[in-house]
Design a protein around this motif. Structure first.
Motif, short mmCIF file in Angstrom:
data_model
loop_
_atom_site.label_atom_id
_atom_site.label_comp_id
_atom_site.label_asym_id
_atom_site.label_seq_id
_atom_site.Cartn_x
_atom_site.Cartn_y
_atom_site.Cartn_z
N ARG A 1 0.82 -1.21 0.00
CA ARG A 1 0.00 0.00 0.00
C ARG A 1 0.86 1.26 0.00
O ARG A 1 0.53 2.24 -0.65
N GLN B 1 -9.76 1.77 -4.06
CA GLN B 1 -10.10 0.71 -3.10
C GLN B 1 -8.88 0.40 -2.24
O GLN B 1 -8.28 -0.69 -2.35
N SER B 2 -8.50 1.32 -1.37
CA SER B 2 -7.25 1.21 -0.63
C SER B 2 -7.25 0.08 0.39
O SER B 2 -6.20 -0.28 0.92
N ASN B 3 -8.40 -0.50 0.68
CA ASN B 3 -8.47 -1.59 1.65
C ASN B 3 -8.81 -2.93 0.99
O ASN B 3 -9.07 -3.91 1.68
N VAL B 4 -8.80 -2.94 -0.34
CA VAL B 4 -9.10 -4.18 -1.06
C VAL B 4 -7.82 -4.73 -1.68
O VAL B 4 -7.19 -4.09 -2.51
N ASP B 5 -7.42 -5.92 -1.25
CA ASP B 5 -6.24 -6.58 -1.79
C ASP B 5 -6.56 -7.06 -3.21
O ASP B 5 -7.54 -7.80 -3.41
N TYR C 1 -2.37 -3.23 -3.26
CA TYR C 1 -3.53 -2.35 -3.18
C TYR C 1 -3.46 -1.27 -4.26
O TYR C 1 -2.40 -0.71 -4.53
#
Length: 432
Positions: free
Chosen positions: A169, A248-252, A244
């Motif tokens: 990230r 969508q910074s929290n979606v792998d 990432y």
């Protein structure tokens, strides 16, 4: 005895602290990362990765390398030297240590990991006389120019390459290094390359390519995301993830990926998969059994053997017959008249083993040639084309590809546009 016991306790404590420090450092990042650039100023669209090289005697340590997932080793503009010491490298020159023709690496690379074809010159040792009347022999190896296809020779060296680290990230200021055997070539070897690109980075399955020479936690896992525009920056990762992309910074990104086996080819260190058929609007174009499908970061468009190509063109023409045709523009044979860039056509699915499919949507199937003409970006490779299918870079753009060499698996996303993101959405802002 008591003294020995104390010393033993001190040594064990030191080892424990050192391991803890190494573990903490290793856990602070999960990958090495580098920006990817698209170039349109050469004979065909090409993509490069920016990597820090060392040792150098130039102002900027960053160097741009063409991405070649078929090349068995890395080669770039530099010179080899026998003794590396301050002041030994000429001004504004990249210098590296030479591999002697008498060393194991020279014999191993030349017999197993360089290009062997009639266009390549014979590999002969080059002697260099140094001060003190010492005589050394350098190690010429064959390399292939991915722009022109011509064969040339470069001198094998001991190189050092560095990439920024990341947790998938964020990008950190620390570097992860690799020490592959690479090769030095003169500046004339890169005359056909895009501007400012002075090397070829080998990302193949060869033990002399970069994936095998990364830090062990990052080794044998390569993730590649090519941008669709020269103004955008894609991303390349070494390491198992996570990855990432904004917003969508929290979606792998790994949660988007399907998979298919990577196949070996006796005459190549590149990457191959099995395609059973090509499906367009529920109708299959059969692909003969044992057909080889190669992945290429050098070929700009997917190339099909004539028998497969004709079937695709017939079917695609039928499902797009309501669109206004345009005069074909080479190298394409099926073009459409359009005054906008919003042409929408049916998906093309590569049917893979175990019911998997790689979907090629409009963004990766239709090439906008001008404001008035768009073409199906598939090319006729000829009646005897081998491999029969080569999936090119236009079909890779804004697709996330993960090469898991440990498990011989390709994981792929199809178009990220369907997930409201692109390959240009990685945050390269440095974090201390």
């Amino acid at each position: 005895m008591y003294l020995i016991l104390q010393l033993l306790i001190i040594v064990l404590a030191f080892i424990f602290v050192e391991r803890e420090a190494i573990s903490a450092y290793a856990q602070s990042y999960t990958s090495a990362v580098a920006p990817v650039h698209k170039h349109t100023d050469a004979a065909k669209p090409l993509y490069s990765v920016r990597v820090s090289t060392w040792p150098v005697n130039v102002q900027d340590s960053n160097e741009y390398f063409l991405i070649d997932i078929d090349a068995p080793l890395t080669w770039h503009e530099c010179i080899v030297q026998w003794n590396m010491h301050p002041g030994s490298c000429p001004s504004n020159t990249r210098c590296t240590s030479s591999v002697s023709c008498e060393e194991y690496e020279c014999t191993h690379v030349r017999t197993s990991y360089t290009y062997q074809n009639p266009s390549c010159p014979p590999e002969t040792n080059i002697s260099t006389t140094m001060p003190g009347n010492w005589i050394y022999c350098t190690c010429p190896v064959n390399v292939v120019n991915p722009v022109t296809g011509s064969c040339d020779q470069a001198l094998l060296n001991y190189d050092e390459l560095n990439l920024n680290t990341s947790d998938g990230r964020n990008v950190f200021t620390g570097l992860s290094g690799a020490n592959p055997n690479a090769a030095c070539a003169p500046s004339s070897s890169f005359a056909s390359f895009p501007a400012n690109v002075t090397g070829v980075m080998g990302f193949s399955s060869s033990p002399y390519a970069l994936p095998f020479n990364m830090y062990y936690l990052l080794r044998n896992t390569l993730a590649l995301c090519l941008p669709s525009k020269p103004s955008a920056t894609g991303v390349l990762f070494f390491g198992p993830g996570p990855y990432y992309l904004l917003p969508q910074s929290n979606v792998d990104v790994r949660s988007y990926l399907s998979y298919t086996p990577l196949l070996k080819h006796p005459d190549s260190f590149g990457y191959f998969i099995s395609v059973h058929s090509i499906v367009i609007k529920k109708r299959s174009i059969d692909v003969p059994a044992n057909t080889t499908t190669k992945l290429s970061t050098i070929d700009p468009y997917t190339t099909l053997r004539t028998d497969i190509y004709n079937g695709v063109i017939r079917r695609f023409s039928m499902v797009t017959k309501r669109l206004r045709p345009a005069e074909p523009i080479a190298p394409f044979s099926l073009c459409y008249s359009t005054s906008t860039t919003g042409l929408k056509v049916p998906n093309i699915d590569f049917s893979l083993p175990d019911g998997k499919k790689w979907t090629v949507s409009t963004a990766n199937s239709i090439k906008q040639i001008s404001s008035e003409v768009a073409c199906l970006a598939f090319v006729d490779g000829g009646a005897t084309s081998e491999p029969a299918i080569v999936i090119g870079t236009f079909q890779f753009e804004d697709n996330f590809l993960l090469f898991d060499l440990e498990n011989s698996t390709l994981r792929f996303s199809s178009s990220l546009l369907r997930k409201q993101t692109t390959c240009a959405n990685f945050n390269f802002t440095l974090t201390p």
